[in-house]
Write a protein that holds these residues in place. Structure first.
Motif, short mmCIF file in Angstrom:
data_model
loop_
_atom_site.label_atom_id
_atom_site.label_comp_id
_atom_site.label_asym_id
_atom_site.label_seq_id
_atom_site.Cartn_x
_atom_site.Cartn_y
_atom_site.Cartn_z
N GLN A 139 -7.37 5.89 1.76
CA GLN A 139 -6.19 5.93 0.91
C GLN A 139 -5.37 7.19 1.21
O GLN A 139 -4.16 7.13 1.40
CB GLN A 139 -6.60 5.90 -0.55
CG GLN A 139 -5.42 5.93 -1.49
CD GLN A 139 -5.84 6.19 -2.92
OE1 GLN A 139 -6.93 6.65 -3.20
NE2 GLN A 139 -4.95 5.90 -3.83
N PHE A 164 0.81 -1.22 0.00
CA PHE A 164 0.00 0.00 0.00
C PHE A 164 0.84 1.26 0.00
O PHE A 164 0.32 2.35 -0.14
CB PHE A 164 -0.97 0.00 1.18
CG PHE A 164 -0.30 -0.08 2.52
CD1 PHE A 164 0.33 1.02 3.06
CD2 PHE A 164 -0.31 -1.26 3.25
CE1 PHE A 164 0.95 0.95 4.30
CE2 PHE A 164 0.31 -1.34 4.48
CZ PHE A 164 0.95 -0.23 5.00
N GLU A 165 2.16 1.11 0.17
CA GLU A 165 3.00 2.31 0.07
C GLU A 165 3.06 2.81 -1.36
O GLU A 165 3.33 3.98 -1.60
CB GLU A 165 4.41 2.02 0.56
CG GLU A 165 4.52 1.85 2.06
CD GLU A 165 4.30 0.41 2.49
OE1 GLU A 165 3.98 -0.42 1.62
OE2 GLU A 165 4.43 0.12 3.69
N PRO A 209 1.55 4.15 -4.59
CA PRO A 209 0.28 4.79 -4.96
C PRO A 209 -0.50 3.95 -5.97
O PRO A 209 -1.71 3.83 -5.88
CB PRO A 209 0.71 6.11 -5.57
CG PRO A 209 2.07 6.36 -5.05
CD PRO A 209 2.70 5.03 -4.80
N LEU A 221 -2.71 5.29 3.75
CA LEU A 221 -1.80 4.56 2.86
C LEU A 221 -0.69 5.47 2.36
O LEU A 221 -0.64 6.65 2.67
CB LEU A 221 -2.60 3.95 1.70
CG LEU A 221 -3.81 3.11 2.15
CD1 LEU A 221 -4.46 2.43 0.96
CD2 LEU A 221 -3.42 2.06 3.17
N GLY A 222 0.18 4.91 1.56
CA GLY A 222 1.29 5.69 1.02
C GLY A 222 2.48 5.69 1.96
O GLY A 222 2.48 5.02 3.00
N THR A 223 3.51 6.44 1.58
CA THR A 223 4.73 6.44 2.39
C THR A 223 4.93 7.73 3.15
O THR A 223 5.46 7.74 4.24
CB THR A 223 5.97 6.26 1.50
OG1 THR A 223 5.93 7.26 0.49
CG2 THR A 223 6.01 4.89 0.89
N SER A 281 -2.50 1.31 -4.14
CA SER A 281 -3.68 1.73 -3.39
C SER A 281 -4.77 2.21 -4.35
O SER A 281 -5.95 2.00 -4.10
CB SER A 281 -3.33 2.80 -2.36
OG SER A 281 -2.80 3.94 -2.96
#
Lengths: 777, 579
Positions: free
Chosen positions: B487, A229-230, A232, B491-493, A235
């Motif tokens: 999201q 999920f890191e 983009p 989510l993401g970094t 996700s």
């Protein structure tokens, strides 16, 4: 609660629900254990150790492995304990066939009942129950087997997640790759939850329960697509998958509502009260579709409702099985780890749509079946054309999955109930094989791009040749003269035969297309599958650096590939020395009344032919040979371009440039939907939020300001003179209270409080006085 | 004073927080905030234990599951002149709401630990608020109900207005005036009903059942003038089986006017479009625990009022105006979902999701599908039960969502969705819980949000197909706004906002608030009968009683005839069927 048609010493009516329930719940137990067991150390700030993560993997694998054993036990019980239907075999005379058909017009053996009731309102009941017939048993065995394979395979494939993981797809601002703790146990947790949900979907005794587990597999798919999920892209893909599926579920809800409101039940089988199937195809009507069961007064309305219910249910299947026009989520779903693509996005979950159409077959009126067939035909062609231009190995397989699911839908829509479900089962094996092979390749070369591969069969022979088997199976390779071939040969032939049979009884040229499209699709299928195989495994290495680092995968992965290859070859065969085969097992579940040739009510010239007629030699032989010729043609074309290189792919691309661009861009569906749906939805949301901000609120504020002005005016006139003089004790109390709070912080509250209290008391007094006098007078 | 007696027990349950509030106000040392918080938490815990005590309690106060009628009904004279009684009771409709109230208040108090401004006043007001909320659900005298309704209003006003965010005064006044506007309408309706009611036709048995003292029964039956009442149960019976509220006023019957006025009062609370705009402002400005209580409990009073008061007292009006009720429900669902999609403030988004989710409640209550020719009430029962279940489910999920937003806000002091990201990597346990609770809001099967939404939507088709289709379409929007939010936030970094260093893992205190909410969300999603076994008989009885009148309402062609009948002396002899 059980309705068993056969009683034997070991009563399957009680043993099967228990065995399958245990097989169903074991993965849930594994999920819960891993969830709790691995969240606790995390709360304390720690993290799951290498060994603990491995244990999670073994726990999940052990659970699904046991489920698989139980499912096979259930299969054996089924085969030994329940009497088979007389199955009409391929070469029967017309008379014998007629007799068989009559015999078939009784409901198949099934066991249905309730585990527990969720809610009951009067006669309406929604429950967690089961409906077990040969189809359930077959699907249970299939899903647990493939799921076990994928669990074992993932132990090798996901081993990087055991340690700190470096995600090479994400660059951090300082120029390095993104580092994060491994999530091996999470992966297994999601796999377990998925297995549980998928098995629940298969076991479900009613459509409400199907819908629940339908959503649950959807959310598992969301988690698994979004595993990284890191990134983009992951996700976005996860969101897209779930939301597009919800669009389909919207239709499904409409179907559910129609059935629920008309029939008063969503049960498949009969437990105390008649279920959907026996209401819609009652014995009194010789199991023919009885639209009058929908309960309204006019026959047309009944038929319309039934059509709406059927098409609505099918909408859900369109979403889940990635059929046109909701197919766009599946290629993006390849963002998930490859074992997930093998299990969820090719073999089991996406096939759930096909399964559901098969399960609910007695509900569909011929016109609804036609819709299914048309959607299937469009999908299989559309996806095949895109697959042929894709370079991402997983995307090729994804489009191929969409295309094959289209075949299954087409078969079901044309009356080929057994053909469609048979293809579902064979496809599950060879497509999971293909995906796992592609995973093995990706694992070795760390890229999905086929242009970076080439010649890999020297480095990884096991992967290469098991994948070759998969490719041969999917194109339906076999020898028509001898009647032998790989599993896909039997199932795809059955579909083509049904299409041929349909085209023979329906003269109109539109219907002929439903035969030509799958035939053409067979050509393209062979072409893109072997394009994939040739580009990956033959020729010169395109990228020597990657080639040099490539290596055969560990034994846990290769072993699984071999096992699946064996199934991909043999799952279409009869058990030696008996009549037993997957098809004969499926025939035992054929819903009553769905075999006969039927004609449409609104479209009188639409005829859905009896499926057994398609096995007649005058249909089976030409159909079989045409399919064979098409597949060989496709294979040859791929060989000409990618092995012998008589034609150059780039030249073909240039000469068909507009078409090529259309295919490469996947017919611009994503862009189209973005413009048609996503942006308007966002505009609408801005509009609605704007109404609040710019219409309602200013209006309210205006009213408030007006009132405040009025209050000030009143304050001058009334408050100072009248109220202040005669305020009562209660008001004074409140006044003081307000005052004391006022000192805390707020603004001019006491005024309000006084107005309220006095106003209310005054109103009360005034009204009561008026009424008293009015009534007394 | 014996705890076996329902009068004592229910009064204790209601007033314990208020008494404690007074005690804290008088005796607690002002400078020891920690002690005051602990004492307040202890009181909320005791209240919660008292409320669930009825599920397992000793004889006398035990709540009997499966019994549809009102239990523990008791009555004490309060203002005899206007025949206002201290009348309370509990049934399957109110019990889950009472338990929800005490539960959410308890968690809300736990979530109040970071509050350090005027702690004493805060705790006192919170406890007063709790008394008001419990009282609303238990009161069965209309006047008493109204008093509790107002009692709850003031503490809420101060809690938002003093402990809120930058625009707290605007939000508090807005909340106050909206609700006040509704309660004034309600008051008018109450008086309308009061002055047109007459207890005499009910007969001695019925009055005894309604806990009217024996000497007063004689007095009532012997009286020459109409005997008015505030007794909600009596008004229900009068509304359902006599013509007392059918007098016409400006072309509509009293019943209709009363229904409309009450309904407006209640949908302000729900809130339903277009009377919802106080909610986003109130939520955005309110401190986290107050948002939890506001969304978790206060909104439920609207739904409770509709099922307890609007429909049973004004059944025919309810039947005639069902289209309005259902349409408002569906409009709220769609409108709230779209508006949520457009928000960038995390709390505002959750607030609009409440508007959307509470739309299901209004829709489910309104789907009066027991129509000609079969008059089958099963689907309406399903809708009503779904709506009531949705109230509990929303109480859990929305309180949880607001708390989850609060956890983030406390750390980084902003709520801009586009300035989050990467929370999952930084706060994994918190994010796991948050995702679970948001999925409960999304209506994922296996979590509590699904059951109510699914039942309501399924039951709508029978009432009106187009509404059902629109209602079903909301599942897409809900998924869109919740997943998109997850999201962008989790989510993401990279975290895009300020105070990145403050993103520390969830504390045990926060854990103890979030985990029970998620656990209940799972329990109720998997085994909804944990609620329905208590709730369903009462809700279904309400639907059955009303549905049995449908054929009369259909058969009634000329309202004039009805009025004539109502005014004629036959009133005394009106036959009251045994209910």
């Amino acid at each position: 609660m059980q309705s068993a048609r056969h009683s034997t010493p070991m009563n399957p009516a009680t043993t099967l629900p228990t065995i399958l329930a245990i097989a169903w719940l074991l993965p849930l137990a594994a999920f819960a254990l891993v969830w709790v067991g691995y969240s606790l150390p995390q709360m304390a700030g720690g993290r799951a150790s290498y060994g603990a993560q491995r244990t999670a993997g073994w726990l999940a694998t052990g659970a699904i492995g046991t489920s698989c054993v139980l499912a096979i036990v259930a299969l054996i019980i089924w085969l030994t304990q329940t009497a088979p239907h007389e199955v009409a075999t391929v070469h029967e005379t017309a008379a014998a066939h007629q007799a068989a058909s009559e015999h078939m017009a009784s409901p198949p053996t099934s066991y249905s009942g309730i585990y527990y009731t969720l809610a009951q309102f009067g006669k309406l009941r929604i429950s967690i129950g089961y409906y077990i017939d040969a189809l359930t048993i077959a699907m249970f065995a299939l899903v647990t087997l493939i799921s076990t394979c994928v669990h074992i395979y993932s132990m090798g494939y996901m081993h990087e997640e055991l340690e700190d993981m470096v995600d090479r797809e994400i660059a951090t601002p300082d120029g390095n790759y993104y580092h994060r703790p491994g999530r091996y146990h999470r992966f297994y947790q999601y796999l377990s939850l998925f297995s549980f949900s998928m098995l629940g979907l298969l076991l479900a005794g009613n459509l409400a329960m199907v819908f629940m587990f339908w959503e649950l597999v959807g959310i598992c798919s969301y988690f698994l697509i979004g595993f990284y999920f890191e990134r983009p892209s992951a996700s976005y893909a996860a969101n897209k998958a779930f939301i597009v599926n919800r669009v389909g579920d919207f239709g499904m809800l409409i179907g559910l509502m129609a059935l629920w409101s008309c029939l008063g039940t969503l049960d498949f089988g009969d437990s105390n009260t008649p279920g959907m199937f026996s209401q819609l195809r009652s014995e009194a009507h010789q199991y023919e579709l009885d639209a009058a069961a929908m309960g309204s007064e006019s026959a047309d309305t009944n038929y319309l409702l039934l059509f709406v219910a059927g098409v609505g249910l099918f909408c859900g299947c369109v979403g889940k099985s990635a059929q046109f026009p909701l197919h766009t989520w599946l290629p993006d779903a390849m963002e998930g780890p490859t074992p997930v693509s093998a299990l969820v996005h090719s073999a089991t979950m996406v096939a759930a749509g096909v399964y559901l159409v098969g399960r609910c077959y007695p509900i569909f009126v011929p016109e609804a079946l036609l819709v299914i067939a048309i959607v299937g035909a469009i999908t299989l062609t559309l996806a095949a054309t895109i697959a042929i231009t894709a370079y991402d190995i997983k995307r090729v397989l994804a489009y191929s999955t969409i295309s094959q699911l289209g075949y299954m839908m087409l078969a079901l829509g044309l009356g080929g109930w057994a053909a469609g479900l048979f293809h579902l089962i064979t496809h599950a094996f060879f497509k999971s094989l293909l995906f796992l092979c592609s995973g093995s390749v990706i694992h070795a070369v760390h890229t999905n791009d086929m242009r970076q591969m080439g010649g890999l069969r020297h480095k990884m022979p096991w992967t290469a040749y098991t994948m070759l088997i998969g490719c041969l199976a999917i194109i339906g390779a076999g020898i028509p003269a001898l009647g032998i071939g790989l599993s896909g040969y039997f199932s795809k032939d059955a579909i083509i035969e049904q299409a041929w049979s349909f085209a023979r009884v329906n003269e109109s040229s539109g219907y002929q297309l439903l035969m030509w499209l799958p035939l053409g699709g067979a050509f393209i299928t062979a072409c893109y599958m072997f394009r994939l195989w040739f580009m990956t495994f033959t020729g010169m290495p395109a990228n020597t650096e990657r080639y040099d680092h490539a290596h055969e995968s560990p034994r846990s992965m290769v072993g699984v590939l071999v096992l699946l290859a064996v199934f991909a070859v043999g799952v279409g065969w009869h058990v030696p020395g008996s009549k037993l085969s997957v098809t004969s097992l499926l025939e035992r579940a054929r819903p009553a009344g769905t075999l006969e040739t039927t004609t449409g009510t609104w479209l009188p010239n639409l005829t859905v032919p009896d499926e057994h007629l398609s096995h007649e030699p005058q249909i089976a032989i030409p159909a079989g040979w045409s399919a064979f010729a098409m597949a060989m043609g496709g294979l040859l074309l791929a060989a000409i371009i990618y092995v012998w290189r008589w034609l150059r792919a780039e030249e073909i691309q240039q000469s068909f440039s507009p078409i090529h661009r259309l295919f490469v861009n996947a017919w611009w569906f994503d862009q189209l939907y973005d413009w048609m749906f996503v942006r308007p939805a966002l505009w609408k949301s801005k509009f609605f939020a704007g109404i609040d901000r710019y219409v309602i609120d200013p209006f309210v504020n205006l009213l408030a300001r007006g009132t405040a002005f009025l209050a000030r005016a009143l304050d001058l006139v009334v408050d100072r003179k009248a109220v202040d003089g005669s305020i009562n004790g209660l008001a004074r109390l409140t006044w003081d209270f307000g005052n004391s709070l006022h000192r805390l912080q707020t603004g001019n509250l006491r005024q309000y409080v006084v107005f309220i209290v006095v106003g209310l008391l005054g109103l009360f007094a005034a009204v009561s006085l008026c009424w008293k006098y009015a009534l007394a007078g | 004073m014996n705890l076996d007696s329902p009068a004592v027990y229910l009064s204790l349950l209601t007033f314990l927080p208020a008494v404690a509030a007074v005690a804290i106000a008088c005796f607690a040392p002002k400078d020891n905030a920690e002690l005051i918080k602990k004492a307040t938490l202890a009181v909320t815990v005791v209240t919660f234990v008292l409320s669930i005590g009825m599920l397992f309690g000793w004889p006398g106060i035990e709540f009997k599951a499966g019994q549809a009628e009102m239990q523990h009904l008791f009555s004490v004279d309060w203002i005899p002149t206007f025949r206002i009684d201290y009348l309370m009771g509990i049934d399957g409709i109110s019990l889950p709401l009472v338990v929800l109230t005490t539960f959410i208040t308890m968690l809300g108090m736990g979530a109040s630990w970071p509050i350090d401004k005027h702690v004493k006043a805060y705790c006192v007001l919170l406890l007063l608020l709790e008394t008001g909320m419990i009282g609303v659900f238990l009161a069965l005298d209309f006047f008493l109900f109204y008093v509790f309704w107002e009692v709850m209003l003031l503490p809420m006003y101060f809690l938002i207005g003093i402990w809120g965010g930058p625009r707290r005064e605007y939000a508090a006044i807005k909340f106050f005036l909206f609700t006040l506007f509704g309660s004034v309408l309600m008051l008018v309706a109450i008086l309308m009903l009061y002055f047109s009611s007459d207890l005499r036709p009910l007969g001695a048995d019925k009055l005894a059942e309604l806990k009217v003292p024996a000497e007063r029964i004689e007095q009532i039956l012997d009286a020459d003038t109409p005997q008015h009442t505030f007794n909600i149960l009596a008004l229900q019976q009068l509304g359902q089986s006599t013509e007392q509220f059918k007098t016409e006023l400006w072309g509509w019957t009293y019943e209709r006017w009363a229904f409309l006025l009450l309904f407006i009062g209640f949908i302000i609370k729900v809130p339903s479009v277009p009377l919802h705009t106080w909610l986003p402002d109130a939520h955005v400005e309110a401190p986290t625990p107050i948002s939890m209580i506001l969304a978790g409990v206060l909104l439920k009073m609207g739904g409770y009022g509709i099922i307890r008061i609007c429909y049973p007292i004004c059944p025919e009006a309810g039947y005639d105006l069902a289209w309005l009720v259902c349409s408002l429900g569906v409009v709220s669902m769609v409108y709230g979902a779209f508006a949520a999609l457009a928000q960038n403030d995390f709390k505002r988004l959750v607030a609009y999701s409440s508007v959307s989710h509470m739309g299901y409640v209004v829709l489910g209550l309104g789907v009066w599908s027991a129509m000609s020719p079969t008059y089958n009430a099963d689907y309406w029962k399903m809708g009503m039960n779904g709506a009531m279940f949705q109230m509990i489910a929303h109480g859990i999920s929305s309180a949880g969502m607001f708390f989850m937003v609060g956890v983030l806000y406390e750390r980084v002091h902003h709520r801009q969705i586009d300035q989050f990201g990467g929370i999952f990597a930084r706060m994994p346990v918190y994010s796991g819980l948050a995702v679970g609770i948001f999925f409960a809001g999304l209506g994922l099967p296996g979590l509590c949000g699904f059951i109510g939404e699914f039942f309501v939507v399924l039951s709508t088709w029978k009432y009106c197909i187009p509404l059902a289709v629109v209602a079903a379409a909301v599942v897409i929007l809900t998924a869109a706004y919740i997943l998109w939010t997850l999201q962008r936030v989790y989510l993401g970094t990279t975290y895009l906002g300020p105070h990145e260093e403050a993103l520390t893992p969830i504390t045990p205190r926060e854990m103890w608030i979030a985990a029970p909410l998620l656990a209940l969300a799972i329990l109720f999603g998997v085994y909804p009968r944990a609620i329905l076994d208590y709730m369903e008989p009462s809700v279904s009885l309400t639907a059955d009683r009303l549905a049995s009148k449908t054929s009369d309402f259909d058969g009634e062609q000329q309202p004039e005839a009805k009025v004539a009948q109502a005014l004629s002396p036959q009133v005394e002899t009106t036959d009251i069927p045994k209910l």
